[in-house]
Motif scaffolding. Structure first.
Motif, PDB file in Angstrom:
ATOM      1  N   MET A   1      22.115   2.812 -52.491  1.00 25.35           N
ATOM      2  CA  MET A   1      21.180   1.715 -52.300  1.00 25.35           C
ATOM      3  C   MET A   1      20.799   1.545 -50.827  1.00 25.35           C
ATOM      4  N   LYS A   2      21.775   1.807 -49.936  1.00 25.75           N
ATOM      5  CA  LYS A   2      21.469   1.727 -48.506  1.00 25.75           C
ATOM      6  C   LYS A   2      20.494   2.828 -48.101  1.00 25.75           C
ATOM      7  N   THR A   3      20.665   4.006 -48.692  1.00 29.79           N
ATOM      8  CA  THR A   3      19.741   5.110 -48.412  1.00 29.79           C
ATOM      9  C   THR A   3      18.350   4.770 -48.905  1.00 29.79           C
ATOM     10  N   ALA A   4      18.267   4.173 -50.096  1.00 33.06           N
ATOM     11  CA  ALA A   4      16.972   3.781 -50.652  1.00 33.06           C
ATOM     12  C   ALA A   4      16.311   2.726 -49.775  1.00 33.06           C
ATOM     13  N   ARG A   5      17.098   1.788 -49.273  1.00 32.85           N
ATOM     14  CA  ARG A   5      16.561   0.739 -48.413  1.00 32.85           C
ATOM     15  C   ARG A   5      15.983   1.342 -47.129  1.00 32.85           C
ATOM     16  N   GLY A   6      16.727   2.249 -46.514  1.00 35.60           N
ATOM     17  CA  GLY A   6      16.246   2.882 -45.284  1.00 35.60           C
ATOM     18  C   GLY A   6      15.027   3.745 -45.511  1.00 35.60           C
ATOM     19  N   ALA A   7      15.021   4.485 -46.627  1.00 35.64           N
ATOM     20  CA  ALA A   7      13.881   5.351 -46.943  1.00 35.64           C
ATOM     21  C   ALA A   7      12.626   4.522 -47.183  1.00 35.64           C
ATOM     22  N   TRP A   8      12.794   3.416 -47.896  1.00 34.30           N
ATOM     23  CA  TRP A   8      11.646   2.534 -48.169  1.00 34.30           C
ATOM     24  C   TRP A   8      11.044   2.028 -46.854  1.00 34.30           C
ATOM     25  N   ASN A   9      11.899   1.565 -45.934  1.00 35.59           N
ATOM     26  CA  ASN A   9      11.410   1.040 -44.659  1.00 35.59           C
ATOM     27  C   ASN A   9      10.650   2.097 -43.874  1.00 35.59           C
ATOM     28  N   THR A  10      11.184   3.317 -43.877  1.00 28.65           N
ATOM     29  CA  THR A  10      10.570   4.389 -43.104  1.00 28.65           C
ATOM     30  C   THR A  10       9.234   4.828 -43.697  1.00 28.65           C
ATOM     31  N   ILE A  11       9.198   5.108 -44.989  1.00 31.06           N
ATOM     32  CA  ILE A  11       7.989   5.633 -45.627  1.00 31.06           C
ATOM     33  C   ILE A  11       6.915   4.557 -45.762  1.00 31.06           C
ATOM     34  N   SER A  12       7.332   3.317 -45.971  1.00 30.21           N
ATOM     35  CA  SER A  12       6.338   2.249 -46.120  1.00 30.21           C
ATOM     36  C   SER A  12       5.571   2.015 -44.826  1.00 30.21           C
ATOM     37  N   ARG A  13       6.190   2.327 -43.682  1.00 32.25           N
ATOM     38  CA  ARG A  13       5.478   2.194 -42.409  1.00 32.25           C
ATOM     39  C   ARG A  13       4.367   3.227 -42.300  1.00 32.25           C
ATOM     40  N   ALA A  14       4.604   4.392 -42.884  1.00 29.57           N
ATOM     41  CA  ALA A  14       3.601   5.451 -42.818  1.00 29.57           C
ATOM     42  C   ALA A  14       2.487   5.246 -43.841  1.00 29.57           C
ATOM     43  N   HIS A  15       2.813   4.610 -44.971  1.00 31.20           N
ATOM     44  CA  HIS A  15       1.833   4.415 -46.049  1.00 31.20           C
ATOM     45  C   HIS A  15       1.870   2.963 -46.530  1.00 31.20           C
ATOM     46  N   PRO A  16       1.540   2.004 -45.678  1.00 28.88           N
ATOM     47  CA  PRO A  16       1.660   0.592 -46.050  1.00 28.88           C
ATOM     48  C   PRO A  16       0.809   0.187 -47.249  1.00 28.88           C
ATOM     49  N   HIS A  17      -0.333   0.889 -47.461  1.00 31.78           N
ATOM     50  CA  HIS A  17      -1.218   0.533 -48.575  1.00 31.78           C
ATOM     51  C   HIS A  17      -0.629   0.918 -49.929  1.00 31.78           C
ATOM     52  N   MET A  18       0.411   1.748 -49.947  1.00 34.26           N
ATOM     53  CA  MET A  18       1.014   2.209 -51.194  1.00 34.26           C
ATOM     54  C   MET A  18       2.272   1.430 -51.563  1.00 34.26           C
ATOM     55  N   PHE A  19       2.717   0.527 -50.675  1.00 29.60           N
ATOM     56  CA  PHE A  19       3.973  -0.173 -50.891  1.00 29.60           C
ATOM     57  C   PHE A  19       3.780  -1.683 -50.831  1.00 29.60           C
ATOM     58  N   PRO A  20       4.497  -2.432 -51.664  1.00 31.53           N
ATOM     59  CA  PRO A  20       4.496  -3.892 -51.541  1.00 31.53           C
ATOM     60  C   PRO A  20       5.061  -4.284 -50.172  1.00 31.53           C
ATOM     61  N   PRO A  21       4.707  -5.448 -49.644  1.00 33.77           N
ATOM     62  CA  PRO A  21       5.172  -5.840 -48.307  1.00 33.77           C
ATOM     63  C   PRO A  21       6.674  -6.060 -48.216  1.00 33.77           C
ATOM     64  N   ARG A  22       7.328  -6.374 -49.338  1.00 34.37           N
ATOM     65  CA  ARG A  22       8.763  -6.631 -49.313  1.00 34.37           C
ATOM     66  C   ARG A  22       9.552  -5.467 -49.889  1.00 34.37           C
ATOM     67  N   PRO A  24      12.327  -4.036 -51.980  1.00 31.62           N
ATOM     68  CA  PRO A  24      13.151  -4.565 -53.086  1.00 31.62           C
ATOM     69  C   PRO A  24      14.646  -4.337 -52.893  1.00 31.62           C
ATOM     70  N   PHE A  25      15.013  -3.429 -51.981  1.00 34.87           N
ATOM     71  CA  PHE A  25      16.415  -3.153 -51.735  1.00 34.87           C
ATOM     72  C   PHE A  25      16.991  -4.033 -50.615  1.00 34.87           C
ATOM     73  N   GLU A  26      16.147  -4.898 -50.030  1.00 38.50           N
ATOM     74  CA  GLU A  26      16.547  -5.638 -48.838  1.00 38.50           C
ATOM     75  C   GLU A  26      17.515  -6.776 -49.137  1.00 38.50           C
ATOM     76  N   LYS A  27      17.337  -7.442 -50.266  1.00 36.19           N
ATOM     77  CA  LYS A  27      18.135  -8.638 -50.569  1.00 36.19           C
ATOM     78  C   LYS A  27      19.190  -8.385 -51.649  1.00 36.19           C
ATOM     79  N   MET A  28      19.811  -7.236 -51.611  1.00 31.28           N
ATOM     80  CA  MET A  28      20.780  -6.878 -52.656  1.00 31.28           C
ATOM     81  C   MET A  28      22.212  -7.250 -52.291  1.00 31.28           C
ATOM     82  N   GLY A  29      22.394  -7.875 -51.141  1.00 32.81           N
ATOM     83  CA  GLY A  29      23.741  -8.257 -50.741  1.00 32.81           C
ATOM     84  C   GLY A  29      24.607  -7.081 -50.370  1.00 32.81           C
TER      85      GLY A  29
END
Length: 240
Positions: A1-22, A24-29
């Motif tokens: 889940m930590k890997t997914a969270r980091g990957a989401w942050n990295t790839i979403s910066r490159a393709h912001p139009h393809m990703f929701p602004p939040r 989903p792995f950020e608030k998993m505790g």
């Protein structure tokens, strides 16, 4: 889940139009591992900057100071910080400190009430840098080529690679990274300087105390100051 969270942050910066602004792995505790990000102190920051200038990487010298003073993440410094964010005509005495992770930002004052610069060293470097950006655009660029520091997918591999060379050349602790000088080192210094929890959260644009705690590291100075305050308080009570 930590890997997914980091990957989401990295790839979403490159393709912001393809990703929701939040993310989903950020608030998993998710709990941090025992491995703590090493934080630099102010002397190490200055040593890094001196060596970076000597090795002709002025943008990295300025970059670590931005991270230290404004508690900025690496991606914000080298990808989202634009010339128009610094002292624009509409806000000549402010800098817009962006938090791309939460899609927020705030105007940070650059002068005190008497008009004295709050960040004299950093402002001198950014004033000179902005003079070279008459058409605007990205503020910090690679030294020599003026190309973006980010590579494919907005990865900042070169920032860390060259920062590590500077750290070794300066004779600093080898476990330090560029990140050690920014949000981690600057936040720890802020805590030791006596900033309240609310002041720290506003300064670093953290959404929660739990998120902020990941960047605050224990050090002798902070604990010494805390005990000195307790001793002073005892003396004041004893006099009454």
């Amino acid at each position: 889940m930590k890997t997914a969270r980091g990957a989401w942050n990295t790839i979403s910066r490159a393709h912001p139009h393809m990703f929701p602004p939040r993310n989903p792995f950020e608030k998993m505790g998710l709990k941090s591992t025992s491995r703590e990000t090493p934080h630099a102190n102010f002397d190490e920051l200055m040593a890094f900057r001196a060596k970076a200038f000597e090795m002709e990487f002025a943008s990295l010298a300025t970059g670590v100071l931005i991270g230290w003073e404004w508690l900025q993440r690496k991606a914000h410094i080298f990808i989202r910080f634009m010339a128009e964010h610094y002292r624009p005509d509409s806000h000549p005495n402010h800098v817009y400190v962006i938090n791309y992770k939460t899609s927020t930002g705030s105007w940070e004052p650059l002068f005190d009430k008497k008009g004295k610069p709050l960040y004299p060293l950093l402002m001198a470097e950014l004033d000179a840098m902005k003079a070279l950006r008459p058409t605007g655009g990205m503020m910090l660029r690679r030294d020599g080529s003026s190309l973006p520091w980010s590579g494919k997918g907005e990865m900042l591999t070169q920032v860390e690679r060259i920062s590590k060379k500077i750290i070794i050349a300066a004779g600093l602790r080898p476990e330090l990274t560029f990140t050690s000088f920014g949000r981690h080192g600057g936040a720890t210094e802020s805590k030791s300087s006596g900033l309240t929890t609310l002041q720290l959260m506003n300064k670093g644009q953290w959404s929660s105390v739990a998120a902020m705690a990941n960047y605050l590291h224990d050090d002798d100075k902070g604990k010494q100051q805390a005990q000195i305050k307790r001793i002073k308080r005892r003396k004041q009570v004893a006099k009454k």
